[in-house]
Design an enzyme around this catalytic site. Sequence first.
Site, PDB file in Angstrom:
ATOM      1  N   ASN A  56     154.362 -21.706 -23.977  1.00 42.67           N
ATOM      2  CA  ASN A  56     152.917 -21.769 -23.747  1.00 42.67           C
ATOM      3  C   ASN A  56     152.369 -23.134 -24.147  1.00 42.67           C
ATOM      4  O   ASN A  56     152.863 -23.783 -25.076  1.00 42.67           O
ATOM      5  CB  ASN A  56     152.172 -20.629 -24.449  1.00 42.67           C
ATOM      6  CG  ASN A  56     152.421 -20.517 -25.940  1.00 42.67           C
ATOM      7  OD1 ASN A  56     153.465 -20.936 -26.453  1.00 42.67           O
ATOM      8  ND2 ASN A  56     151.477 -19.939 -26.651  1.00 42.67           N
ATOM      9  N   VAL A  57     151.365 -23.562 -23.404  1.00 39.48           N
ATOM     10  CA  VAL A  57     150.723 -24.857 -23.618  1.00 39.48           C
ATOM     11  C   VAL A  57     149.219 -24.622 -23.620  1.00 39.48           C
ATOM     12  O   VAL A  57     148.633 -24.312 -22.572  1.00 39.48           O
ATOM     13  CB  VAL A  57     151.116 -25.875 -22.521  1.00 39.48           C
ATOM     14  CG1 VAL A  57     150.436 -27.222 -22.782  1.00 39.48           C
ATOM     15  CG2 VAL A  57     152.629 -26.051 -22.456  1.00 39.48           C
ATOM     16  N   GLU A  69     155.042 -18.245 -19.136  1.00 43.55           N
ATOM     17  CA  GLU A  69     155.527 -17.884 -17.796  1.00 43.55           C
ATOM     18  C   GLU A  69     155.072 -18.890 -16.741  1.00 43.55           C
ATOM     19  O   GLU A  69     155.749 -19.053 -15.714  1.00 43.55           O
ATOM     20  CB  GLU A  69     155.051 -16.477 -17.428  1.00 43.55           C
ATOM     21  CG  GLU A  69     155.654 -15.369 -18.288  1.00 43.55           C
ATOM     22  CD  GLU A  69     154.858 -15.099 -19.573  1.00 43.55           C
ATOM     23  OE1 GLU A  69     154.087 -15.976 -20.004  1.00 43.55           O
ATOM     24  OE2 GLU A  69     155.029 -14.002 -20.135  1.00 43.55           O
ATOM     25  N   CYS A 100     151.861 -10.895 -20.264  1.00 46.81           N
ATOM     26  CA  CYS A 100     150.491 -10.434 -20.023  1.00 46.81           C
ATOM     27  C   CYS A 100     150.345 -10.031 -18.555  1.00 46.81           C
ATOM     28  O   CYS A 100     151.223 -10.292 -17.716  1.00 46.81           O
ATOM     29  CB  CYS A 100     149.486 -11.520 -20.412  1.00 46.81           C
ATOM     30  SG  CYS A 100     149.379 -12.901 -19.249  1.00 46.81           S
ATOM     31  N   CYS A 103     150.667 -12.738 -15.969  1.00 39.45           N
ATOM     32  CA  CYS A 103     152.023 -13.263 -15.843  1.00 39.45           C
ATOM     33  C   CYS A 103     152.969 -12.263 -15.197  1.00 39.45           C
ATOM     34  O   CYS A 103     153.952 -12.656 -14.571  1.00 39.45           O
ATOM     35  CB  CYS A 103     152.515 -13.732 -17.206  1.00 39.45           C
ATOM     36  SG  CYS A 103     151.633 -15.230 -17.699  1.00 39.45           S
TER      37      CYS A 103
END
Length: 143
Positions: A56-57, A69, A100, A103
Amino acid sequence: MTADDGGAGDQRTGVDWGALKAAAVHAMNNAYAPYSKFAVGAAALTADGRIVSGCNVENASYGLTLCAECALVGDLQMTGGGLLRAFYCVDAGGNVLMPCGRCRQLLYEFRAPDMELMTTQGIRTMDQVLPDAFGPQHLEEPQ
Ligand code: THU
């Protein structure tokens, strides 16, 4: 097969869930999550045998955060495209994390037939984690 199984490949499908978990943990260690402090890593086996991954970013504009994802499907495309056979997502502790809702939709787009995901309930199919999904088939011209 459970989330705790080690490096041995799944005898039925040939998926090495341990290798996928290791790739997901490796990706998670690259996470940029200064706001939530919730690092995520995801990895997937492609139909042609590659492992793709992502972390994650986050962003100061919180809503722009990219889930792990998102990076994973970018990696998929950047390394030859194709479809996903098996998927594994972890939190900072290396525990299985459910993708989630958005995603799940991202993964659905690139699913191979019978794609499987490691979940908190064990191995599940894409159809089990996103039943009755909207997908490319709904954009086809009506017959
Ligand atoms: N996150 C993911 O990367 N993937 C998911 O499927 C669930 C949530 C990230 C987004 C955000 O950076 C952090 O987890 C907390 O929501």
